[in-house]
Design an enzyme around this catalytic site. Structure first.
Site, short mmCIF file in Angstrom:
data_model
loop_
_atom_site.label_atom_id
_atom_site.label_comp_id
_atom_site.label_asym_id
_atom_site.label_seq_id
_atom_site.Cartn_x
_atom_site.Cartn_y
_atom_site.Cartn_z
N LYS A 1 40.64 11.67 32.62
CA LYS A 1 39.67 12.05 31.59
C LYS A 1 38.53 12.70 31.79
O LYS A 1 38.09 12.38 32.92
CB LYS A 1 39.37 10.46 31.41
CG LYS A 1 38.51 10.18 29.92
CD LYS A 1 39.62 9.99 28.95
CE LYS A 1 39.60 10.06 27.42
NZ LYS A 1 40.31 9.36 26.83
N ASP B 1 38.58 14.00 22.30
CA ASP B 1 38.09 13.22 22.60
C ASP B 1 36.58 12.70 21.60
O ASP B 1 36.85 13.33 20.99
CB ASP B 1 37.84 11.60 23.99
CG ASP B 1 37.84 10.58 24.02
OD1 ASP B 1 38.97 9.93 23.88
OD2 ASP B 1 36.91 10.01 24.53
P1 NDP Z 1 35.25 10.56 16.49
O1 NDP Z 1 34.14 11.06 17.72
O2 NDP Z 1 36.07 11.51 15.41
O3 NDP Z 1 34.66 8.94 16.33
C1 NDP Z 1 34.65 7.84 16.70
C2 NDP Z 1 33.49 6.92 15.71
O4 NDP Z 1 33.09 6.08 15.96
C3 NDP Z 1 32.75 7.19 14.54
O5 NDP Z 1 33.19 6.92 13.33
C4 NDP Z 1 31.40 7.14 15.40
O6 NDP Z 1 30.59 7.12 14.38
C5 NDP Z 1 32.25 5.65 15.40
N1 NDP Z 1 31.45 5.09 16.62
C6 NDP Z 1 30.62 5.63 18.37
N2 NDP Z 1 30.03 5.16 18.65
C7 NDP Z 1 29.74 4.23 17.88
C8 NDP Z 1 29.63 2.38 18.09
N3 NDP Z 1 28.57 2.27 19.32
N4 NDP Z 1 28.69 1.36 17.60
C9 NDP Z 1 29.57 2.51 15.85
N5 NDP Z 1 30.54 3.21 15.59
C10 NDP Z 1 30.35 4.08 16.45
O7 NDP Z 1 35.91 9.83 17.75
P2 NDP Z 1 38.03 9.83 17.50
O8 NDP Z 1 38.40 9.04 16.49
O9 NDP Z 1 38.24 10.73 19.09
O10 NDP Z 1 38.21 8.29 19.10
C11 NDP Z 1 37.78 7.02 18.74
C12 NDP Z 1 38.48 6.34 19.37
O11 NDP Z 1 39.56 5.95 20.15
C13 NDP Z 1 37.94 6.09 21.23
O12 NDP Z 1 37.77 5.57 21.88
C14 NDP Z 1 38.80 6.90 21.58
O13 NDP Z 1 38.22 7.10 23.26
C15 NDP Z 1 39.40 6.29 21.31
N6 NDP Z 1 41.50 8.09 21.51
C16 NDP Z 1 41.09 8.83 20.83
C17 NDP Z 1 42.35 9.63 20.44
C18 NDP Z 1 41.95 10.73 19.71
O14 NDP Z 1 43.44 11.76 19.89
N7 NDP Z 1 41.32 11.74 19.54
C19 NDP Z 1 43.46 8.66 21.24
C20 NDP Z 1 43.64 7.74 21.75
C21 NDP Z 1 42.43 7.85 22.05
P3 NDP Z 1 29.59 7.93 14.18
O15 NDP Z 1 29.90 8.85 13.40
O16 NDP Z 1 28.23 7.65 13.71
O17 NDP Z 1 29.35 8.74 15.66
#
Ligand code: NDP
Length: 439
Positions: A125, A165
């Site tokens: 990572k 990510d």
């Molecule tokens: P994105 O950056 O696309 O989206 C993240 C989302 O989570 C946004 O809506 C963001 O809100 C919200 N968020 C982030 N931090 C907080 C917080 N502290 N409180 C509330 N909301 C929060 O990320 P992904 O969708 O790619 O990833 C989401 C999760 O999935 C992570 O844990 C990641 O590690 C996991 N993951 C992702 C993969 C992938 O292929 N993308 C694969 C496997 C796991 P805002 O828009 O306001 O920032």
């Protein structure tokens, strides 16, 4: 040597890395029964202790120019966790909350997730505390070049293949890969999640969210019910949440919420695909959910867990579900399926595990993203492009395989313990590989 001693050792050494320690402790406690009846030798315990330590952590300074011509500085990292099964594989996160603690926790989880897929992928990572939100294209390009100037020394198709990510979408992957190609004068697909114009795979964007729903479908099927007709609360509004919501919609599940750092939107009749498209457009422009106008929906501050539902899909970030939240969720939930990595605090996990709710952790349920990344690597190595149907059906097959592994290793008198099943299945593959490699 005992599990308790290993946990104490990790706490003494890394007590200041609270998220990492949380992930390791949760993991070790869940595999304790398996370890105590299967690992008998001093070497086995030594191997277990060693695999908790990453093989390598690289950390470096990133100097980039902002639009006013001033030099800015961030810290970049790559945690190369375990390469027993294959090249290090795992995403890059760009967010101000990124530090070594968070990346060690994510890397640790990734090792076992990747092992579960059955593909030849090690775990890693990386990322930086750089925040791409609100940055111009020129600034993200400048940062990406500076980041890659160092990172390219450590990655490559047979060594380490990062993906996206949190905070790393199409724009960021494009600029990072563009820099990689120019600096190394190569077309090696050393990053996945690329645009299909230059070696990306069909369905990589959708893969994590679709995989989460395929996994939930397997859980429902195994337990004799159907997802169709259920209500669901989804948190987050980024990549994982968007495609989880869209797939749920397609299967006839009513998706009641989507959220971001500012709060959540609630729609009693459920979001349509065109509602979700509005959210996607807003997030692609780095704007807040409170700005999205969806008929019959209202924006609320707070967390979406207060909304009663049959199924909960936490898809935002780590530790977003507290013990109190979990107590509310288990009142109505049939299932909790994690799209994010470790979205439940340890106390929330304990609350859910005391209930009868079916519970799958991200390690199993969100492995669809890395699976299609693995397929992207195979396409790049063969200089070939697979059609979307083939990838979607391969994704479905892999999620089915992961579910079978969870059932095989997670059977208990009380039903399927998906946490134990996923952790034991991943662990025994990594440990066996390390043993056979003479490590
Ligand atoms: P994105 O950056 O696309 O989206 C993240 C989302 O989570 C946004 O809506 C963001 O809100 C919200 N968020 C982030 N931090 C907080 C917080 N502290 N409180 C509330 N909301 C929060 O990320 P992904 O969708 O790619 O990833 C989401 C999760 O999935 C992570 O844990 C990641 O590690 C996991 N993951 C992702 C993969 C992938 O292929 N993308 C694969 C496997 C796991 P805002 O828009 O306001 O920032």
């Amino acid at each position: 040597m005992s599990i308790k001693q290993i946990i104490t050792e990790v706490k003494e050494r890394y007590g200041y890395q609270v998220t990492f320690v949380q992930a390791v402790e949760e993991f070790l406690l869940s595999v304790q029964p398996y370890i105590e009846s299967n690992l008998n030798s001093v070497e086995d315990y030594s191997r277990l202790r060693r695999l908790i330590e990453p093989e390598r952590i690289i950390s470096f300074r990133i100097d980039w120019l902002d639009d006013s011509g001033s030099m800015q500085s961030n810290t970049g990292y790559r945690v190369q966790y375990n390469s027993a099964i294959g090249p290090y594989k795992g995403g890059l996160r760009l967010d101000p909350s990124v530090n070594e603690d968070v990346l060690k926790f994510l890397g640790f989880e990734q090792v076992f997730k990747n092992a579960l897929t059955g593909l030849p992928l090690g775990g890693g990572k990386g990322g930086s505390d750089f925040d791409p939100k609100g940055k111009s294209d020129a600034e993200v390009r400048s940062f990406s070049r500076a980041f890659m100037l160092e990172l390219q020394r450590h990655i490559g198709i047979d060594r380490d293949v990062p993906a996206g990510d949190m905070g790393v979408g199409a724009r960021e992957i494009g600029y990072l890969y563009g820099a990689y190609k120019q600096i190394t004068n190569s077309n090696e697909g050393a990053l996945t999640g690329k645009d299909e114009l230059f070696g990306g795979s069909c369905r990589r964007t959708e893969a994590t969210g679709h995989g989460v729903v395929y996994f939930a479908e397997e859980m429902a099927k195994y337990h004799g019910f159907d997802l169709k007709g259920l209500t669901a609360v989804v948190s987050g509004s980024g990549n994982v949440a968007q495609y989880t919501a869209r797939k749920l919609n397609e299967l006839g599940v009513t998706v009641l919420t989507l959220s971001d750092r500012g709060g959540y939107i609630y729609k009693k009749s459920g979001f349509s695909n065109s509602d979700i498209e509005k959210v996607q457009k807003t997030k692609a422009e780095y704007r807040q959910l409170s700005e999205v106008k969806i008929p019959e929906a209202d924006f609320r501050s707070g967390k979406p867990w207060e909304v009663p539902a049959d199924a909960y899909f936490p898809c935002a970030t780590q530790n977003e579900v507290s013990e109190n939240d979990a107590e509310i969720m288990v009142k109505t939930a049939k299932m909790i399926v994690e799209g994010a990595n470790m979205p439940l605090t340890d106390k929330a996990v304990a609350t859910v595990q005391k209930s009868k709710v079916l519970y799958a952790q991200g390690k199993a349920a969100n492995a669809g993203g890395v699976s299609v990344s693995g397929i992207e690597m195979a396409q790049n190595a063969g200089h070939y492009y697979w059609d979307c149907e083939r990838i979607e059906s391969e994704l479905q097959r892999i999620m089915g395989h992961i579910h079978t592994q969870c059932v095989k290793y997670g059977k208990t008198d009380k039903g399927i313990d998906y946490v134990m099943g996923a952790n034991v299945a991943g662990l025994q593959r990594v440990m066996s590989a390390m043993k056979k490699l003479g490590w």
